[in-house]
Structure formats: C-alpha cells, structure tokens
Design a protein around this motif. Structure first.
Motif, PDB file in Angstrom:
ATOM      1  N   ASP A  62       0.827  -1.209   0.000  1.00 22.86           N
ATOM      2  CA  ASP A  62       0.000   0.000   0.000  1.00 22.86           C
ATOM      3  C   ASP A  62       0.864   1.263   0.000  1.00 22.86           C
ATOM      4  O   ASP A  62       2.092   1.198   0.077  1.00 22.86           O
ATOM      5  CB  ASP A  62      -1.008  -0.016   1.158  1.00 22.86           C
ATOM      6  N   GLY A  63       0.207   2.401  -0.075  1.00 20.32           N
ATOM      7  CA  GLY A  63       0.923   3.673  -0.152  1.00 20.32           C
ATOM      8  C   GLY A  63       1.754   3.989   1.078  1.00 20.32           C
ATOM      9  O   GLY A  63       2.822   4.582   0.974  1.00 20.32           O
ATOM     10  N   TYR A  64       1.262   3.585   2.253  1.00 17.75           N
ATOM     11  CA  TYR A  64       2.047   3.799   3.475  1.00 17.75           C
ATOM     12  C   TYR A  64       3.359   3.020   3.411  1.00 17.75           C
ATOM     13  O   TYR A  64       4.428   3.541   3.720  1.00 17.75           O
ATOM     14  CB  TYR A  64       1.274   3.353   4.725  1.00 17.75           C
ATOM     15  N   GLN A  65       3.259   1.751   3.026  1.00 17.27           N
ATOM     16  CA  GLN A  65       4.457   0.908   2.936  1.00 17.27           C
ATOM     17  C   GLN A  65       5.418   1.444   1.879  1.00 17.27           C
ATOM     18  O   GLN A  65       6.637   1.442   2.078  1.00 17.27           O
ATOM     19  CB  GLN A  65       4.060  -0.533   2.614  1.00 17.27           C
ATOM     20  N   ALA A  66       4.863   1.909   0.762  1.00 20.05           N
ATOM     21  CA  ALA A  66       5.699   2.471  -0.305  1.00 20.05           C
ATOM     22  C   ALA A  66       6.411   3.738   0.189  1.00 20.05           C
ATOM     23  O   ALA A  66       7.595   3.937  -0.083  1.00 20.05           O
ATOM     24  CB  ALA A  66       4.847   2.782  -1.538  1.00 20.05           C
ATOM     25  N   LEU A  67       5.696   4.570   0.936  1.00 18.04           N
ATOM     26  CA  LEU A  67       6.291   5.785   1.477  1.00 18.04           C
ATOM     27  C   LEU A  67       7.450   5.443   2.415  1.00 18.04           C
ATOM     28  O   LEU A  67       8.522   6.051   2.333  1.00 18.04           O
ATOM     29  CB  LEU A  67       5.231   6.614   2.206  1.00 18.04           C
ATOM     30  N   VAL A  68       7.255   4.470   3.274  1.00 19.71           N
ATOM     31  CA  VAL A  68       8.326   4.035   4.175  1.00 19.71           C
ATOM     32  C   VAL A  68       9.520   3.525   3.357  1.00 19.71           C
ATOM     33  O   VAL A  68      10.675   3.859   3.641  1.00 19.71           O
ATOM     34  CB  VAL A  68       7.823   2.952   5.158  1.00 19.71           C
ATOM     35  N   ARG A  77      20.943   6.421   1.380  1.00 17.69           N
ATOM     36  CA  ARG A  77      21.811   7.211   0.507  1.00 17.69           C
ATOM     37  C   ARG A  77      22.167   8.565   1.115  1.00 17.69           C
ATOM     38  O   ARG A  77      22.675   9.447   0.425  1.00 17.69           O
ATOM     39  CB  ARG A  77      21.143   7.375  -0.857  1.00 17.69           C
ATOM     40  N   ASN A  78      21.845   8.732   2.384  1.00 16.96           N
ATOM     41  CA  ASN A  78      22.138   9.980   3.104  1.00 16.96           C
ATOM     42  C   ASN A  78      21.555  11.218   2.426  1.00 16.96           C
ATOM     43  O   ASN A  78      22.193  12.272   2.378  1.00 16.96           O
ATOM     44  CB  ASN A  78      23.650  10.152   3.317  1.00 16.96           C
ATOM     45  N   ILE A  79      20.356  11.072   1.877  1.00 16.33           N
ATOM     46  CA  ILE A  79      19.666  12.215   1.271  1.00 16.33           C
ATOM     47  C   ILE A  79      19.012  12.999   2.406  1.00 16.33           C
ATOM     48  O   ILE A  79      18.240  12.440   3.194  1.00 16.33           O
ATOM     49  CB  ILE A  79      18.624  11.754   0.232  1.00 16.33           C
ATOM     50  N   SER A  80      19.336  14.267   2.502  1.00 23.51           N
ATOM     51  CA  SER A  80      18.817  15.100   3.596  1.00 23.51           C
ATOM     52  C   SER A  80      17.313  15.318   3.443  1.00 23.51           C
ATOM     53  O   SER A  80      16.765  15.199   2.341  1.00 23.51           O
ATOM     54  CB  SER A  80      19.523  16.453   3.608  1.00 23.51           C
ATOM     55  N   ALA A  81      16.681  15.682   4.546  1.00 29.94           N
ATOM     56  CA  ALA A  81      15.243  15.976   4.514  1.00 29.94           C
ATOM     57  C   ALA A  81      14.961  17.115   3.538  1.00 29.94           C
ATOM     58  O   ALA A  81      13.933  17.121   2.859  1.00 29.94           O
ATOM     59  CB  ALA A  81      14.754  16.329   5.911  1.00 29.94           C
ATOM     60  N   GLU A  82      15.895  18.055   3.457  1.00 28.50           N
ATOM     61  CA  GLU A  82      15.746  19.193   2.545  1.00 28.50           C
ATOM     62  C   GLU A  82      15.750  18.753   1.080  1.00 28.50           C
ATOM     63  O   GLU A  82      15.063  19.320   0.243  1.00 28.50           O
ATOM     64  CB  GLU A  82      16.890  20.168   2.801  1.00 28.50           C
ATOM     65  N   ASP A  83      16.543  17.727   0.770  1.00 28.39           N
ATOM     66  CA  ASP A  83      16.657  17.237  -0.604  1.00 28.39           C
ATOM     67  C   ASP A  83      15.736  16.050  -0.900  1.00 28.39           C
ATOM     68  O   ASP A  83      15.728  15.546  -2.028  1.00 28.39           O
ATOM     69  CB  ASP A  83      18.100  16.829  -0.897  1.00 28.39           C
ATOM     70  N   ALA A  84      14.993  15.592   0.094  1.00 31.92           N
ATOM     71  CA  ALA A  84      14.110  14.434  -0.087  1.00 31.92           C
ATOM     72  C   ALA A  84      13.014  14.753  -1.099  1.00 31.92           C
ATOM     73  O   ALA A  84      12.604  15.904  -1.260  1.00 31.92           O
ATOM     74  CB  ALA A  84      13.490  14.038   1.247  1.00 31.92           C
ATOM     75  N   VAL A  85      12.559  13.713  -1.765  1.00 31.73           N
ATOM     76  CA  VAL A  85      11.497  13.874  -2.750  1.00 31.73           C
ATOM     77  C   VAL A  85      10.219  14.361  -2.064  1.00 31.73           C
ATOM     78  O   VAL A  85       9.938  14.019  -0.917  1.00 31.73           O
ATOM     79  CB  VAL A  85      11.251  12.547  -3.512  1.00 31.73           C
ATOM     80  N   LYS A  86       9.468  15.186  -2.777  1.00 26.13           N
ATOM     81  CA  LYS A  86       8.161  15.635  -2.291  1.00 26.13           C
ATOM     82  C   LYS A  86       7.172  14.508  -2.570  1.00 26.13           C
ATOM     83  O   LYS A  86       7.127  13.979  -3.691  1.00 26.13           O
ATOM     84  CB  LYS A  86       7.701  16.902  -3.007  1.00 26.13           C
ATOM     85  N   VAL A  87       6.390  14.143  -1.555  1.00 25.20           N
ATOM     86  CA  VAL A  87       5.431  13.048  -1.698  1.00 25.20           C
ATOM     87  C   VAL A  87       4.029  13.560  -1.392  1.00 25.20           C
ATOM     88  O   VAL A  87       3.780  14.093  -0.302  1.00 25.20           O
ATOM     89  CB  VAL A  87       5.765  11.865  -0.762  1.00 25.20           C
ATOM     90  N   ILE A  88       3.132  13.376  -2.363  1.00 26.39           N
ATOM     91  CA  ILE A  88       1.723  13.713  -2.165  1.00 26.39           C
ATOM     92  C   ILE A  88       0.952  12.406  -2.069  1.00 26.39           C
ATOM     93  O   ILE A  88       0.989  11.588  -2.990  1.00 26.39           O
ATOM     94  CB  ILE A  88       1.176  14.576  -3.321  1.00 26.39           C
ATOM     95  N   MET A  89       0.283  12.212  -0.932  1.00 23.84           N
ATOM     96  CA  MET A  89      -0.598  11.063  -0.760  1.00 23.84           C
ATOM     97  C   MET A  89      -1.960  11.495  -1.290  1.00 23.84           C
ATOM     98  O   MET A  89      -2.513  12.491  -0.825  1.00 23.84           O
ATOM     99  CB  MET A  89      -0.713  10.666   0.712  1.00 23.84           C
ATOM    100  N   ALA A  90      -2.470  10.764  -2.257  1.00 25.52           N
ATOM    101  CA  ALA A  90      -3.770  11.088  -2.851  1.00 25.52           C
ATOM    102  C   ALA A  90      -4.708   9.914  -2.597  1.00 25.52           C
ATOM    103  O   ALA A  90      -4.482   8.819  -3.101  1.00 25.52           O
ATOM    104  CB  ALA A  90      -3.618  11.341  -4.349  1.00 25.52           C
ATOM    105  N   THR A  91      -5.741  10.156  -1.805  1.00 22.88           N
ATOM    106  CA  THR A  91      -6.588   9.037  -1.395  1.00 22.88           C
ATOM    107  C   THR A  91      -7.983   9.485  -0.995  1.00 22.88           C
ATOM    108  O   THR A  91      -8.191  10.655  -0.674  1.00 22.88           O
ATOM    109  CB  THR A  91      -5.928   8.293  -0.215  1.00 22.88           C
ATOM    110  N   ALA A  92      -8.893   8.536  -0.987  1.00 19.30           N
ATOM    111  CA  ALA A  92     -10.245   8.793  -0.509  1.00 19.30           C
ATOM    112  C   ALA A  92     -10.326   8.653   1.013  1.00 19.30           C
ATOM    113  O   ALA A  92     -11.339   8.981   1.616  1.00 19.30           O
ATOM    114  CB  ALA A  92     -11.219   7.822  -1.176  1.00 19.30           C
ATOM    115  N   LEU A  93      -9.256   8.180   1.642  1.00 15.70           N
ATOM    116  CA  LEU A  93      -9.228   8.014   3.095  1.00 15.70           C
ATOM    117  C   LEU A  93      -8.891   9.346   3.754  1.00 15.70           C
ATOM    118  O   LEU A  93      -7.729   9.666   3.965  1.00 15.70           O
ATOM    119  CB  LEU A  93      -8.183   6.960   3.495  1.00 15.70           C
TER     120      LEU A  93
END
Length: 132
Positions: A62-68, A77-93
């Motif tokens: 699921d999307g939660y597991q994928a996000l983790v 890979r030591n990617i900083s929070a500042e450089d982390a990918v932007k993630v939009i959760m899109a759901t009916a929940l």
C-alpha cells in the motif's frame, strides 16, 4: 519535473497522468512495490524524482508501505530531509487517523479524492515544483 505516480485504479491513473503530464515527465506504476522499485532505479540512474504521488489503497504494497520504502532508500543514501522527494498522498481516506499516519511516515502533502485540480496545483506551487 520528473514525476512518479502510483495508482491502481485505471480511471484515476489516466486522469492523474493527463493532469501531471502538463508539468513534466510522468512515470506510472500500479502498486506500491512497483513505485519503490521505480524510485530506486531512478536514484541509481542519477535521475531522481522531484515528485511522487501515492495512492494509499493499492495491492501488493500500500501507499504507506511504499512511502516508508522510499524514505528508507533516501536514508540509505544519506539524502537530507531538505533534498528528499516531495510526496503527495492522494486518497479517498480522509479521516484524521489516515492523514496523521501519512504525515508521521513522511508525506509532504495529503490530497483527498476526487482530486481537486485547483487545490492540487496550489500544493505544487507551495512546494516550489511549479511556478506561482
């Protein structure tokens, strides 16, 4: 902008692909495991995604597991929070419990379905992914 969409519903996937393609190259997966694999391959190729749009209710993973999984790959890979990918959760929940869990796991924006194009564009602008 390089975008990854993970959405199992055909109609929503088609709509989101058409919508997001206005803003850049859009790769599409149909479950969370495919999304994590695509994200990892993009990192390995040195062409990371700028935006990941995840549905929550998907088969296999699921999307939660994928996000983790995505956040763990960034940590490895030591990617900083500042450089982390932007993630939009899109759901009916849209209940408080699901929204809180998504943010606790590291999502950037939570968007209810059906997608409101205007609000979604505002979120992209706020994230600095598209011009004001």
């Amino acid at each position: 902008m390089k975008i990854l969409l993970a959405e199992d519903d055909f109609v929503t996937r088609k709509f989101m692909t058409n919508f997001l393609s206005k803003y850049g190259e859009c790769d599409v997966t149909v479950d969370g495991m495919e999304a994590v694999d695509a994200f990892m391959m993009a990192l390995e190729d040195g062409e990371p995604y700028d935006l990941v749009c995840l549905d929550i209710m998907m088969p296999v993973m699921d999307g939660y597991q994928a996000l983790v999984g995505i956040r763990n790959l960034e940590k490895e890979r030591n990617i900083s929070a500042e450089d982390a990918v932007k993630v939009i959760m899109a759901t009916a929940l849209n209940d408080e419990k699901n929204v809180k869990m998504a943010f606790d796991l590291g999502c950037t924006v939570y968007s209810g379905k059906p997608i409101d194009q205007e609000k979604f564009e505002q979120a992209l602008k706020k994230l600095g992914l598209i011009d004001q």
